[in-house]
Write an enzyme that holds these catalytic residues in place. Structure first.
Site, PDB file in Angstrom:
ATOM      1  N   GLY A 109       4.438 -50.164  97.607  1.00 48.24           N
ATOM      2  CA  GLY A 109       2.976 -50.240  97.725  1.00 48.24           C
ATOM      3  C   GLY A 109       2.305 -50.191  96.372  1.00 48.24           C
ATOM      4  CB  ALA A 110       3.034 -48.275  93.305  1.00 49.50           C
ATOM      5  N   GLY A 117     -25.287 -24.826  89.209  1.00 45.71           N
ATOM      6  CA  GLY A 117     -25.905 -25.057  90.518  1.00 45.71           C
ATOM      7  C   GLY A 117     -25.971 -26.537  90.819  1.00 45.71           C
TER       8      GLY A 117
HETATM    9  C1  HXC Z   1     -36.373 -20.136  84.427  1.00 42.02           C
HETATM   10  C2  HXC Z   1     -34.773 -19.644  82.897  1.00 42.02           C
HETATM   11  C3  HXC Z   1     -33.778 -20.140  83.738  1.00 42.02           C
HETATM   12  C4  HXC Z   1     -34.169 -20.674  84.988  1.00 42.02           C
HETATM   13  C5  HXC Z   1     -32.838 -19.464  81.943  1.00 42.02           C
HETATM   14  N1  HXC Z   1     -34.141 -19.217  81.805  1.00 42.02           N
HETATM   15  N2  HXC Z   1     -32.579 -20.013  83.133  1.00 42.02           N
HETATM   16  N3  HXC Z   1     -36.061 -19.639  83.238  1.00 42.02           N
HETATM   17  N4  HXC Z   1     -35.501 -20.646  85.283  1.00 42.02           N
HETATM   18  N5  HXC Z   1     -33.284 -21.189  85.815  1.00 42.02           N
HETATM   19  C6  HXC Z   1     -34.800 -18.613  80.655  1.00 42.02           C
HETATM   20  C7  HXC Z   1     -34.492 -17.159  80.507  1.00 42.02           C
HETATM   21  O1  HXC Z   1     -35.368 -16.389  81.293  1.00 42.02           O
HETATM   22  C8  HXC Z   1     -34.729 -16.937  79.031  1.00 42.02           C
HETATM   23  O2  HXC Z   1     -36.115 -16.867  78.813  1.00 42.02           O
HETATM   24  C9  HXC Z   1     -34.264 -18.242  78.426  1.00 42.02           C
HETATM   25  O3  HXC Z   1     -34.280 -19.201  79.490  1.00 42.02           O
HETATM   26  C10 HXC Z   1     -32.859 -18.197  77.870  1.00 42.02           C
HETATM   27  O4  HXC Z   1     -32.024 -17.629  78.863  1.00 42.02           O
HETATM   28  P1  HXC Z   1     -31.031 -16.415  78.551  1.00 42.02           P
HETATM   29  O5  HXC Z   1     -30.613 -15.888  79.849  1.00 42.02           O
HETATM   30  O6  HXC Z   1     -31.624 -15.499  77.576  1.00 42.02           O
HETATM   31  O7  HXC Z   1     -29.876 -17.210  77.809  1.00 42.02           O
HETATM   32  P2  HXC Z   1     -28.318 -16.999  77.907  1.00 42.02           P
HETATM   33  O8  HXC Z   1     -27.973 -15.564  77.743  1.00 42.02           O
HETATM   34  O9  HXC Z   1     -27.730 -17.978  76.951  1.00 42.02           O
HETATM   35  O10 HXC Z   1     -27.915 -17.418  79.401  1.00 42.02           O
HETATM   36  C11 HXC Z   1     -28.098 -18.741  79.831  1.00 42.02           C
HETATM   37  C12 HXC Z   1     -27.847 -18.838  81.357  1.00 42.02           C
HETATM   38  C13 HXC Z   1     -28.759 -17.791  82.092  1.00 42.02           C
HETATM   39  C14 HXC Z   1     -26.405 -18.545  81.649  1.00 42.02           C
HETATM   40  C15 HXC Z   1     -28.173 -20.251  81.749  1.00 42.02           C
HETATM   41  O11 HXC Z   1     -30.080 -17.954  81.603  1.00 42.02           O
HETATM   42  C16 HXC Z   1     -28.754 -17.998  83.565  1.00 42.02           C
HETATM   43  O12 HXC Z   1     -27.839 -17.551  84.260  1.00 42.02           O
HETATM   44  N6  HXC Z   1     -29.798 -18.632  84.079  1.00 42.02           N
HETATM   45  C17 HXC Z   1     -29.945 -18.842  85.491  1.00 42.02           C
HETATM   46  C18 HXC Z   1     -28.978 -19.882  85.955  1.00 42.02           C
HETATM   47  C19 HXC Z   1     -29.206 -20.214  87.404  1.00 42.02           C
HETATM   48  O13 HXC Z   1     -28.754 -19.486  88.290  1.00 42.02           O
HETATM   49  N7  HXC Z   1     -29.995 -21.266  87.625  1.00 42.02           N
HETATM   50  C20 HXC Z   1     -30.347 -21.705  88.915  1.00 42.02           C
HETATM   51  C21 HXC Z   1     -29.149 -22.480  89.406  1.00 42.02           C
HETATM   52  S1  HXC Z   1     -29.485 -23.118  90.968  1.00 42.02           S
HETATM   53  P3  HXC Z   1     -36.722 -15.997  77.626  1.00 42.02           P
HETATM   54  O14 HXC Z   1     -38.203 -16.134  77.826  1.00 42.02           O
HETATM   55  O15 HXC Z   1     -36.208 -14.616  77.790  1.00 42.02           O
HETATM   56  O16 HXC Z   1     -36.236 -16.643  76.389  1.00 42.02           O
HETATM   57  C22 HXC Z   1     -30.074 -24.579  90.628  1.00 42.02           C
HETATM   58  C23 HXC Z   1     -30.458 -25.309  91.842  1.00 42.02           C
HETATM   59  C24 HXC Z   1     -30.620 -26.761  91.538  1.00 42.02           C
HETATM   60  O17 HXC Z   1     -30.159 -25.031  89.561  1.00 42.02           O
HETATM   61  C25 HXC Z   1     -30.647 -27.437  92.841  1.00 42.02           C
HETATM   62  C26 HXC Z   1     -30.638 -28.903  92.704  1.00 42.02           C
HETATM   63  C27 HXC Z   1     -30.347 -29.548  94.003  1.00 42.02           C
END
Ligand code: HXC
Length: 514
Positions: A405-406, A171
């Site tokens: 040019g290069a 993201g």
């Molecule tokens: C809160 C989160 C989290 C998040 C992961 N966790 N991402 N908690 N907010 N964004 C937590 C999970 O709930 C889990 O908690 C622990 O972290 C580990 O995650 P898992 O999913 O079990 O791990 P894994 O299978 O390795 O997968 C990792 C991952 C997946 C691919 C990163 O967690 C995921 O898709 N997360 C969301 C990614 C996402 O869409 N983020 C937002 C992007 S938008 P527990 O308690 O079960 O251990 C963004 C906007 C930013 O970032 C804007 C800036 C301008």
């Protein structure tokens, strides 16, 4: 209350903090062959130099069950320490704590480190391993990202900023690395604006994390990153090596190191490396290795836009940034990507007071609709801009082809190069002989009873007249023509002179991604 009780309470709290998301989660990270957030810092910094800041920070969120959730250090370890005795600031996201997600206080800790790095004028290294914006903290999390991006930009061109991506980086989170000077990725990491699920929903395309945003994609195709490492340890070793070429800030020069290698060393091997035939390809990195101190050259973005080679080395102990055309890849042509790559590198060197050595061997800018439609004019202009803008010492060696040019773009005298040398094999011309003869002598060739004979004789005439360094040297566009064996001496003497140039330190400009 006795000291014993006070310390017991403190030690209990500290122990919980050091355990991050708990033993089980830390073990899972280790089992996957990675280091934990704290291990990364310990591995990276000089022993006993780490001073932690914000270990006791806690989140303030209450929504979606967060009031009952503990997040030690709010999922990021921050502080300062030394690398080879030099001050650096570090932030290391802890995937064991809520997936290293970025909440309000997590972001505030990173921002604090960025502010301190600016205040104390030292590099900042951010180790990314995060699920992105902490979903439970909503807009506070986005605000946090904004604060980090803002500081990335304000620090740009002032202190070196390095990102190391060890895990997910998804993201908007990708934009902090993208705003920094150098990005490293390990084989286990991935980085994308939207993940595979969203991609499939929106476009129907099925891809894996790795296909979409693995390190090789970023290193080879997208050009978003500079280095790929096989392991966490290797990535951190490479960051340490890179830091040895960078000053702590725009207000300092890079570190001089007493050379073991004699600056006056002859390099006769260049005659074996560089073919006398202008169209025979060779690896320009062999020339760079031969000329640099101890044959050491740290290539930057080695897998991207390979018709240009960029990287760091030392000459007589002084750090230099090298930009070179690579004839063994697309004949060393300047295309959209190689122009961007070289221009960004030149600006990075200028921002951090690193002299630029340019090795020229290019047939020109890349022709064709693909390049024109993609904006080769706009991208190529960045290289002209970057070289003209750069105030650091600029020394150029024309190895073979320097066409059109290069020729101008690749660190020519006309864009402010301090000294330009050429090998006797150099060819400084508007274009190569066959193309030139076909245009200039078109009528003569076509009206002749023996067009092929006339064409050959015109090509040979053009070759003799123009395809050499002597015309350019006669106009002072080339300062001297040197034999290959004397190249290291000539470049070293030029560097010693130009290092005395005035206004050599201070903030020159930010380092916008190009
Ligand atoms: C809160 C989160 C989290 C998040 C992961 N966790 N991402 N908690 N907010 N964004 C937590 C999970 O709930 C889990 O908690 C622990 O972290 C580990 O995650 P898992 O999913 O079990 O791990 P894994 O299978 O390795 O997968 C990792 C991952 C997946 C691919 C990163 O967690 C995921 O898709 N997360 C969301 C990614 C996402 O869409 N983020 C937002 C992007 S938008 P527990 O308690 O079960 O251990 C963004 C906007 C930013 O970032 C804007 C800036 C301008």
């Amino acid at each position: 209350m006795a000291w014993e009780d006070i310390l017991e309470e403190y030690r209990k709290r500290k122990e919980t903090i050091l355990l991050g998301g708990g033993k089980e989660k830390l073990q899972k990270i280790k089992d996957s062959g990675k280091l934990t957030a704290r291990e990364r810092i310990n591995y990276f910094l000089d022993e006993n130099s780490f001073v932690e800041i914000g270990a006791f920070v806690e989140h303030r969120a209450t929504a979606l069950g967060m009031e009952k959730t503990k997040a030690p250090s709010d999922g990021v370890v921050t502080g300062f320490g030394t690398v080879g005795g030099r001050l650096v600031f570090v932030a290391s996201q802890d995937f064991s704590v809520l997936g290293g997600s970025v909440g309000e206080m997590h972001a505030a800790k990173i921002a604090r480190i960025q502010d301190m790095a600016l205040q104390y004028k030292a590099p900042v290294i951010i180790m990314n391993d995060s699920g992105g914006a902490r979903i439970q903290e909503g807009v506070d999390s986005l605000k946090g990202y904004g604060d980090i991006f803002y500081r990335n930009v304000k620090s740009s061109g002032v202190v070196p900023q390095i990102s190391v991506v060890f895990g997910p980086c998804a993201g908007g989170a990708v934009y902090s690395p993208a705003l920094m000077d150098f990005v490293f990725m390990t084989k286990n990491a991935y980085m994308f604006i939207t993940g595979p699920k969203v991609v499939e929903t929106v476009t129907g395309e099925k891809v894996t994390n790795e296909q979409l945003g693995g390190p090789l994609v970023h290193a080879e195709k997208a050009g978003n990153i500079h280095f790929v490492a096989d392991s966490d340890e290797e990535a951190l070793d490479l960051v340490r090596e890179l830091l040895s070429y960078l000053p702590n800030s725009a207000f300092e020069k890079p570190l001089y190191m007493d050379p073991n290698d004699e600056p006056t060393r002859l390099v006769p091997e260049l005659e074996d490396i560089i073919p006398a035939e202008p169209n025979k390809a060779f690896d320009i990195r062999k020339v760079i290795n031969a000329v640099m101190d101890d044959g050491r050259f740290m290539e930057v973005q080695s897998d991207f836009a390979k018709s240009v080679v960029t990287g760091f080395g030392r000459l007589g102990g002084h750090v230099v940034g090298i930009v070179a055309n690579q004839s063994s890849f697309m004949a060393g042509v300047l295309d959209i990507d190689s122009s961007d790559k070289a221009a960004r590198f030149v600006r990075t060197c200028n921002a951090f007071n690193i002299p630029i050595l340019t090795f020229v061997d290019t047939p020109g800018y890349m022709p064709g609709t693909g390049q024109e439609y993609g904006g080769i004019i706009r991208h190529g202009a960045k290289l002209l801009y970057a070289y003209s803008e750069a105030e650091v010492p600029k020394i150029t060696l024309i190895v073979r082809k320097a066409f059109g040019g290069a020729y101008i773009a690749m660190g020519s005298k006309h864009l402010g190069a301090d000294l330009v040398f050429a090998l006797p094999s150099a060819q400084v011309a508007v274009m190569e002989a066959a193309g030139a003869a076909n245009i200039v002598f078109k009528k003569e060739i076509e009206s002749s009873p023996n067009p092929e004979e006339v064409r050959a004789s015109k090509i040979s005439e053009y070759n003799k007249e123009f395809m050499n360094p002597y015309v350019a040297a006669s106009r002072l566009y080339v300062d001297d023509i040197v034999e290959p064996q004397f190249v290291r001496i000539a470049l070293f003497n030029a560097l010693e002179l130009t290092l005395t140039k005035k206004n050599s330190v201070g903030v020159k400009h930010g380092n916008i991604p190009l």
